[in-house]
Motif scaffolding. Structure first.
Motif, PDB file in Angstrom:
ATOM      1  N   VAL A   1      71.630  67.888  93.468  1.00  0.00           N
ATOM      2  CA  VAL A   1      71.121  69.340  92.882  1.00  0.00           C
ATOM      3  C   VAL A   1      71.766  67.997  91.690  1.00  0.00           C
ATOM      4  O   VAL A   1      71.610  69.027  90.652  1.00  0.00           O
ATOM      5  N   VAL A   2      72.794  67.075  91.447  1.00  0.00           N
ATOM      6  CA  VAL A   2      72.922  66.927  90.284  1.00  0.00           C
ATOM      7  C   VAL A   2      72.021  66.326  89.252  1.00  0.00           C
ATOM      8  O   VAL A   2      71.098  65.741  89.680  1.00  0.00           O
ATOM      9  N   ASN A   3      72.800  66.661  88.232  1.00  0.00           N
ATOM     10  CA  ASN A   3      71.708  66.690  87.242  1.00  0.00           C
ATOM     11  C   ASN A   3      72.654  65.690  86.670  1.00  0.00           C
ATOM     12  O   ASN A   3      73.395  65.432  85.657  1.00  0.00           O
ATOM     13  N   ASP A   4      71.539  64.212  86.104  1.00  0.00           N
ATOM     14  CA  ASP A   4      71.990  63.266  85.865  1.00  0.00           C
ATOM     15  C   ASP A   4      72.419  62.919  83.966  1.00  0.00           C
ATOM     16  O   ASP A   4      72.547  61.894  84.059  1.00  0.00           O
ATOM     17  N   THR A   5      71.545  63.585  83.123  1.00  0.00           N
ATOM     18  CA  THR A   5      71.251  63.856  82.232  1.00  0.00           C
ATOM     19  C   THR A   5      73.007  64.028  81.619  1.00  0.00           C
ATOM     20  O   THR A   5      72.874  65.185  81.957  1.00  0.00           O
ATOM     21  N   ILE A   6      73.764  63.118  80.901  1.00  0.00           N
ATOM     22  CA  ILE A   6      75.112  63.778  80.995  1.00  0.00           C
ATOM     23  C   ILE A   6      76.022  62.794  79.200  1.00  0.00           C
ATOM     24  O   ILE A   6      75.047  62.007  79.644  1.00  0.00           O
ATOM     25  N   GLY A   7      75.673  63.757  78.252  1.00  0.00           N
ATOM     26  CA  GLY A   7      76.104  63.268  77.337  1.00  0.00           C
ATOM     27  C   GLY A   7      77.476  62.837  77.516  1.00  0.00           C
ATOM     28  O   GLY A   7      78.447  63.536  77.503  1.00  0.00           O
ATOM     29  N   THR A   8      78.342  61.561  76.663  1.00  0.00           N
ATOM     30  CA  THR A   8      79.985  61.275  76.647  1.00  0.00           C
ATOM     31  C   THR A   8      80.007  60.955  75.206  1.00  0.00           C
ATOM     32  O   THR A   8      79.693  60.547  74.709  1.00  0.00           O
ATOM     33  N   VAL A   9      81.091  61.143  75.291  1.00  0.00           N
ATOM     34  CA  VAL A   9      82.244  59.929  73.812  1.00  0.00           C
ATOM     35  C   VAL A   9      82.520  59.121  74.440  1.00  0.00           C
ATOM     36  O   VAL A   9      83.513  59.439  75.958  1.00  0.00           O
ATOM     37  N   LYS A  10      83.280  57.755  73.820  1.00  0.00           N
ATOM     38  CA  LYS A  10      84.690  57.218  74.251  1.00  0.00           C
ATOM     39  C   LYS A  10      85.652  57.240  73.852  1.00  0.00           C
ATOM     40  O   LYS A  10      85.231  58.102  72.325  1.00  0.00           O
ATOM     41  N   PRO A  11      86.604  57.351  73.808  1.00  0.00           N
ATOM     42  CA  PRO A  11      87.975  57.313  72.803  1.00  0.00           C
ATOM     43  C   PRO A  11      87.611  57.302  71.690  1.00  0.00           C
ATOM     44  O   PRO A  11      88.235  57.042  70.672  1.00  0.00           O
ATOM     45  N   SER A  12      87.678  55.586  71.632  1.00  0.00           N
ATOM     46  CA  SER A  12      87.173  55.009  70.421  1.00  0.00           C
ATOM     47  C   SER A  12      86.409  55.644  69.466  1.00  0.00           C
ATOM     48  O   SER A  12      85.904  55.581  67.623  1.00  0.00           O
ATOM     49  N   ASP A  13      85.423  56.810  70.187  1.00  0.00           N
ATOM     50  CA  ASP A  13      84.510  57.422  68.872  1.00  0.00           C
ATOM     51  C   ASP A  13      84.573  58.413  67.990  1.00  0.00           C
ATOM     52  O   ASP A  13      86.397  58.934  68.653  1.00  0.00           O
ATOM     53  N   SER A  14      84.514  58.624  66.517  1.00  0.00           N
ATOM     54  CA  SER A  14      85.123  59.539  65.393  1.00  0.00           C
ATOM     55  C   SER A  14      84.710  61.033  66.089  1.00  0.00           C
ATOM     56  O   SER A  14      83.542  60.883  66.980  1.00  0.00           O
ATOM     57  N   LEU A  15      85.480  61.831  65.942  1.00  0.00           N
ATOM     58  CA  LEU A  15      85.190  62.886  65.779  1.00  0.00           C
ATOM     59  C   LEU A  15      83.876  63.971  65.381  1.00  0.00           C
ATOM     60  O   LEU A  15      83.073  64.657  66.459  1.00  0.00           O
ATOM     61  N   GLU A  16      83.256  63.401  64.502  1.00  0.00           N
ATOM     62  CA  GLU A  16      81.982  63.301  63.718  1.00  0.00           C
ATOM     63  C   GLU A  16      80.974  62.971  64.617  1.00  0.00           C
ATOM     64  O   GLU A  16      79.750  63.445  65.129  1.00  0.00           O
TER      65      GLU A  16
END
Ligand SMILES: Nc1ncnc2c1ncn2[C@@H]1O[C@H](COP(=O)(O)OP(=O)(O)OP(=O)(O)O)[C@@H](O)[C@H]1O
Ligand SMILES: [Mg+2]
Lengths: 219, 382
Positions: free
Chosen positions: B257-272
């Motif tokens: 049942v897992v939903n595999d679309t998931i948004g992520t950020v990397k540590p180096s990404d800005s908060l923007e």
């Protein structure tokens, strides 16, 4: 008394051996026939009732009377006196404890074990050989012991019909009013019964499947 | 494959005939475990025993791979059907080794072959051969005896197994362990198994299919999830219990049942960037942060991303929980309730992020009639 014993030691020994041989022969034949009969009658309740009833009646006949019945019958074949009627009488007496114990032991094998044996595909013979008889051995042996001890006494009486054995001391002691012979014979018969009982108990333990020894002791 | 065709057993008793099995027809596909389940006296054992002909059917047929068992030699038939009786029934006069090897010996295997086989089986049931093979049954605990009973039934590698409450005598903790061992074994051995049980939880765990019996009749024969989702009548419903929806949680893996679309950020990404991505995916609370290996390392709160300047690495808050692909939904729900969260990230065997699971996915799954229909996953709001 001790003098008498020592003086007749050889005779005492040979009569003891004779006594043992006669009882062994009779109980041996009784075992060889009684165990199969005991197993066979587990197949039919009706047959079991009849066989056990007849065997029980035989035991109630006093030994002297049994010799009396047997002498005329066997004399037709020329064996009216001597060891033959004695052995046959002892054999008949032995059948009840042996048949009854075999029957009970086989019948009392846990039905779950019997079903397991059937379920894994043992034929009736394999079931007997691998499961039922091994489990029944202690009880069957107890029957054999009963038969032997009981019949060591019966065999002593058979000296009256010329069977030989330790009973000869007793019968002569009585007819010759010789207490020495009488006492030596009686003591020897009792001692023999006790010793043989212990020896058979040891054999019974030996024959009992190892895995069951503990269960039996605990039970 | 085993097929029961109108199988009927009527016992004649002094109080008149008792119909223990009434026209039972069912099919167990090869390689599957079928659980016979029902209240005491409903005919489970009778049905089982008609398959190896311990009980002679009054009428009807049993077909194994299309062959009518009535026409086979009974001994041969039984050599090819492993039988575990409810009372364990190890032979007390035989050692453990002799007990396990009894069927191979009856079949005339040579000594090296059956001795090796015995040792393999001991490994399989996780018991040390050197410690136990020369013991007698009474020296073992009930649970150990029951395992030996299973090993004995498996010894000649029969394609079919009949097991009558094989784990009944074992305490709940060890029972779970043995059930797991057995399922692992079955994955390799792929036997066709009929398994009697009293215990609905055991049935759901072990069965590919469950047959519910009542008073000699087969009431429902379904896969566990279908059974729990759609009991045929009130009897089945009450037998399954009020918490049958929760029981279904055991049956479903996160993977399903897992939903595999998931948004992520990397540590180096800005908060923007984080803020943009949160908007883009429509998340309400937070977004997951992953490292170089795509393993989740924490999350950035939506409020922080919206109102603060800087880099994600400096505004990382810890993740309350994560779940594995092979966890069942029961564990997931327990985690969610325990941590008061409505969703959890899912990771694979290498701890890499591979999707997310939400309470809505789960409730949606439970309310749907079939597991398969919920496979199309609804859009999620975190
Ligand atoms: N040998 C027999 N003779 C007469 N009636 C029997 C016999 N064996 C079983 N029965 C009856 O048949 C019915 C079904 O019995 P069975 O043993 O198959 O039930 P079960 O579902 O296995 O029950 P349990 O869960 O208690 O083991 C019961 O009513 C039982 O009393
Ligand atoms: Mg039963």
């Amino acid at each position: 008394m001790i003098q008498f014993t020592l003086a007749n030691f050889d005779t005492l020994m040979s009569r003891t051996v004779e006594h043992i041989a006669l009882v062994s022969l009779a109980v041996g034949i009784a075992t060889l026939t009684g165990v199969p009969i005991g197993i066979a009658i587990t197949k039919s309740k009706r047959a079991a009732q009849i066989v056990l009833y007849v065997a029980a009646i035989i035991v109630t006949i006093p030994s002297i009377a049994l010799f009396g019945i047997m002498m005329p019958i066997l004399s037709i074949f020329g064996y009216g006196i001597g060891y033959v009627p004695a052995v046959i009488a002892v054999l008949l007496y032995s059948l009840l404890p042996i048949i009854r114990n075999t029957y009970t032991a086989i019948n009392n094998v846990d039905p779950a074990l019997r079903e397991a044996a059937r379920g894994i595909g043992m034929s009736p013979n394999e079931r007997l050989r691998l499961v039922e008889i091994p489990l029944a051995i202690p009880v069957i042996m107890a029957g054999v012991r009963t038969a032997v001890v009981l019949n060591i006494g019966v065999m002593a009486i058979a000296a009256y019909i010329g069977a030989g054995g330790l009973g000869t001391f007793i019968s002569r002691g009585i007819s010759q009013s010789d207490p020495r012979q009488l006492i030596v014979g009686a003591v020897a018969v009792s001692l023999l019964a006790v010793v043989v009982d212990y020896a058979l108990l040891a054999l019974q333990k030996q024959l009992t499947p190892k895995g069951m020894a503990k269960i039996i002791q605990a039970g | 494959m085993i097929r029961l065709d109108n199988l009927t057993k009527i016992y004649k008793t002094t109080e008149g005939p008792v119909t223990a099995a009434d026209r039972i027809s069912m099919e167990v596909p090869a390689g599957e475990i079928c659980i016979l389940l029902g209240p005491s006296g409903c005919g489970k054992t009778t049905t089982l025993k008609m398959i190896n002909r311990i009980v002679q059917p009054t009428s009807g047929r049993v077909l194994i791979d299309g062959e009518d068992t009535a026409e086979l030699d009974t001994q041969t038939l039984r050599h090819n059907i492993g039988y575990v009786i409810q009372q364990i029934g190890l032979f007390p006069n035989m050692t453990i080794e002799e007990n396990i090897s009894v069927v191979p010996r009856l079949m005339g295997w040579d000594k090296t072959k059956y001795r090796n086989r015995t040792r393999d089986l001991m490994d399989m049931i996780a018991m040390d051969p050197d410690a136990f093979l020369n013991c007698f049954p009474h020296e073992l605990s009930g649970g150990q005896q029951q395992r030996i009973g299973v090993a004995r039934a498996l010894a000649a590698d029969p394609p079919v197994m009949l097991m009558d409450e094989p784990f009944g005598a074992i305490d709940p903790i060890n029972r779970a362990v043995i059930q797991d061992e057995f399922l692992k074994m079955q994955k390799e051995l792929k036997k066709t198994i009929l398994f009697v049980s009293h215990d609905i939880d055991e049935a759901i765990k072990m069965g590919n299919r469950i047959a519910i019996f009542r008073a000699g009749q087969l009431v429902q024969y379904s896969e566990p999830d279908e059974l729990l989702a759609a009991p045929k009548n009130e009897f089945v419903e009450s037998f399954l219990g009020d918490d049958r929806a929760l029981k279904r949680l055991n049956l479903v893996k996160v993977r399903d049942v897992v939903n595999d679309t998931i948004g992520t950020v990397k540590p180096s990404d800005s908060l923007e960037t984080a803020h943009k991505r949160i908007e883009e995916y429509g998340y309400q609370n937070a977004i997951i942060m992953v490292n170089e290996q795509y393993q989740p390392v924490g999350m950035v709160a939506a409020s922080v991303a919206k109102n603060t300047k800087g880099y994600c690495s400096d505004h990382n808050s810890p993740m309350p929980a994560q779940v594995g692909l092979d966890d069942d939904l029961r564990k997931v729900v327990s985690l969610m309730f325990g941590h008061d969260i409505t969703w959890a990230p899912c990771v694979d065997e290498k701890e890499r992020l591979c999707g997310q699971i939400t309470q809505r996915t789960i409730t949606h799954h439970l309310s749907a009639r079939h597991a398969m229909q919920t496979a199309k996953k609804p859009a999620e709001v975190i």
